[in-house]
Design an enzyme around this catalytic site. Structure first.
Site, mmCIF file in Angstrom:
data_model
loop_
_atom_site.group_PDB
_atom_site.id
_atom_site.type_symbol
_atom_site.label_atom_id
_atom_site.label_comp_id
_atom_site.label_asym_id
_atom_site.label_seq_id
_atom_site.Cartn_x
_atom_site.Cartn_y
_atom_site.Cartn_z
ATOM 1 N N GLY A 170 2.040 2.221 10.593
ATOM 2 C CA GLY A 170 2.828 3.286 10.472
ATOM 3 C C GLY A 170 3.202 3.655 11.593
ATOM 4 O O GLY A 170 3.910 4.785 11.697
ATOM 5 N N LYS A 174 0.150 4.182 -0.168
ATOM 6 C CA LYS A 174 -0.373 5.510 0.228
ATOM 7 C C LYS A 174 -0.265 6.640 -0.520
ATOM 8 O O LYS A 174 -0.081 6.370 -1.668
ATOM 9 C CB LYS A 174 0.196 5.793 1.779
ATOM 10 C CG LYS A 174 0.018 4.579 2.655
ATOM 11 C CD LYS A 174 0.141 5.007 4.066
ATOM 12 C CE LYS A 174 0.300 3.325 4.805
ATOM 13 N NZ LYS A 174 0.023 3.470 6.256
ATOM 14 N N GLU A 217 -5.630 -5.463 10.413
ATOM 15 C CA GLU A 217 -4.833 -4.134 10.374
ATOM 16 C C GLU A 217 -4.936 -3.513 11.854
ATOM 17 O O GLU A 217 -5.866 -2.537 11.892
ATOM 18 C CB GLU A 217 -4.881 -3.109 9.373
ATOM 19 C CG GLU A 217 -4.452 -3.870 7.939
ATOM 20 C CD GLU A 217 -3.678 -2.637 7.005
ATOM 21 O OE1 GLU A 217 -2.623 -3.020 6.869
ATOM 22 O OE2 GLU A 217 -4.502 -1.423 6.876
ATOM 23 N N SER A 234 3.044 -2.142 10.163
ATOM 24 C CA SER A 234 4.560 -2.412 10.320
ATOM 25 C C SER A 234 5.186 -3.703 10.048
ATOM 26 O O SER A 234 6.061 -4.111 10.647
ATOM 27 C CB SER A 234 4.884 -1.865 11.583
ATOM 28 O OG SER A 234 4.437 -0.656 11.588
ATOM 29 N N GLU A 267 -6.691 4.587 7.711
ATOM 30 C CA GLU A 267 -6.610 6.006 7.323
ATOM 31 C C GLU A 267 -7.855 6.574 6.673
ATOM 32 O O GLU A 267 -8.050 7.656 6.896
ATOM 33 C CB GLU A 267 -5.350 6.268 6.468
ATOM 34 C CG GLU A 267 -3.997 6.025 7.377
ATOM 35 C CD GLU A 267 -2.709 5.350 6.688
ATOM 36 O OE1 GLU A 267 -2.790 5.396 5.307
ATOM 37 O OE2 GLU A 267 -1.982 4.863 7.164
ATOM 38 N N HIS A 315 -9.494 1.068 4.500
ATOM 39 C CA HIS A 315 -8.286 1.306 5.202
ATOM 40 C C HIS A 315 -8.334 2.347 6.392
ATOM 41 O O HIS A 315 -9.262 3.215 6.255
ATOM 42 C CB HIS A 315 -7.268 1.652 4.279
ATOM 43 C CG HIS A 315 -5.775 1.845 4.863
ATOM 44 N ND1 HIS A 315 -5.370 2.632 6.002
ATOM 45 C CD2 HIS A 315 -4.646 0.785 4.751
ATOM 46 C CE1 HIS A 315 -3.959 2.652 6.177
ATOM 47 N NE2 HIS A 315 -3.801 1.393 5.613
ATOM 48 N N ASN A 348 1.002 -1.221 -0.033
ATOM 49 C CA ASN A 348 0.082 0.023 -0.095
ATOM 50 C C ASN A 348 0.813 1.194 0.168
ATOM 51 O O ASN A 348 1.468 1.646 1.087
ATOM 52 C CB ASN A 348 -0.962 -0.033 1.283
ATOM 53 C CG ASN A 348 -1.585 1.236 1.377
ATOM 54 O OD1 ASN A 348 -1.929 1.994 0.320
ATOM 55 N ND2 ASN A 348 -2.225 1.548 2.514
HETATM 56 C C1 PEP Z 1 -0.750 0.089 5.691
HETATM 57 O O1 PEP Z 1 -0.907 0.804 4.877
HETATM 58 O O2 PEP Z 1 -1.836 -0.707 5.316
HETATM 59 C C2 PEP Z 1 0.238 -0.442 6.461
HETATM 60 C C3 PEP Z 1 0.054 -1.612 7.352
HETATM 61 O O3 PEP Z 1 1.211 0.521 6.910
HETATM 62 P P1 PEP Z 1 2.534 0.122 7.520
HETATM 63 O O4 PEP Z 1 3.023 -1.331 6.760
HETATM 64 O O5 PEP Z 1 3.358 1.340 7.083
HETATM 65 O O6 PEP Z 1 2.287 0.017 8.922
#
Ligand code: PEP
Length: 255
Positions: free
Chosen positions: A177, A15, A171, A217, A101, A99, A13
């Site tokens: 992040g 972003k 998630e 992460s 975000e 997601h 992803n």
């Molecule tokens: C994501 O954007 O779905 C995500 C898991 O980000 P990150 O790996 O940076 O935590």
């Protein structure tokens, strides 16, 4: 079905990162690095404006292209939005929906997630549906209820047949992040709760064949341990998908 029979899906992803020129450069670097890694499906979910560059740069490779959102209406007065048909015509195969975000910063609710998901499926897109608890919910011991409820609400009205095109990404919001990662045991346990929820909705066969990813992460160092867990069928990767070398290590861990 056991884990070995489910496909493993490693999805990046991006972003809001990378211009079309940077997209071309990063995917061109990645294509030869992952070309023989056929033990998992590889997807890159890129910003809308990068889709054309991403589709061209990945042509003929084992990398599939995804988007990061889609609107629920087929067309109309929805300034700034993009429809499922538009994505399909541009060569997009996957779309992330729900997601955290989007839920946190853009007012996405389970109701709008559900509408977007059904629109995407109707257009023939594969969906990566994100669910997960915030830190307070985990601390207060209600993670299982939260992810089960999100899963049920987000999948309302989705047919058993359509489930073959639904991937669920667990998630935990506190891990996205932040550099914090769920332990492999936490990831496995909560992915298992999602699988049990799907079994309740659609039966065991569909639950056993549904791909459930972990995201939060995941990186080159922790991917192997997370992916080894019985209920973890892949990863949704943010930060570590922006570097070809790191993403390739994660793809390697999934082989
Ligand atoms: C994501 O954007 O779905 C995500 C898991 O980000 P990150 O790996 O940076 O935590």
């Amino acid at each position: 079905m056991n884990k070995a029979k489910r496909p493993v899906v490693i999805a990046g992803n991006w972003k809001m990162n990378n211009t079309p020129a940077k997209t071309k450069a990063l995917i061109s670097e990645l294509v030869p690095m992952v070309k023989d890694k056929n033990g998992c499906d590889i997807v890159l979910c890129v910003p809308f404006v990068d889709i054309d560059a991403a589709v061209k740069a990945s042509e003929g490779s084992n990398i599939k292209i995804g988007a990061q959102n889609v609107h629920f209406a087929p067309s109309g007065a929805y300034t700034g939005e993009v429809s499922a048909e538009m994505l399909k015509e541009c060569g997009v195969e996957y779309v992330i929906i729900g997601h955290s975000e989007r839920r946190t910063y853009f007012g996405e609710t389970d109701a709008t997630v559900n509408l977007r998901l059904k629109a995407a499926l109707s257009a023939g897109l594969k969906v990566i549906l994100c669910v997960g608890e915030v830190k307070d919910e985990r601390v207060n011991g209600i993670t299982d209820e939260i992810v089960a409820m999100q899963t049920k609400l987000d999948l309302l009205g989705v047919s058993a047949d359509d489930m073959k095109n639904v991937i669920i990404a667990y998630e935990p919001v506190w891990a996205i992040g932040t550099g914090l990662t769920a332990t492999p045991e936490q990831a496995d346990e909560t992915c298992g709760v999602i699988r049990k929820t799907i079994a309740g909705l659609y039966g065991n066969d569909i639950a056993e064949s549904t791909v459930i990813q972990y995201g939060g992460s995941m990186n080159a160092k922790n991917a192997a341990e997370l992916l080894a867990k019985v209920n973890v069928d892949g990863g949704l990767i943010g930060g570590a998908s922006l570097k070809a070398a790191d993403f390739t290590v994660i793809v390697d861990a999934a082989q």
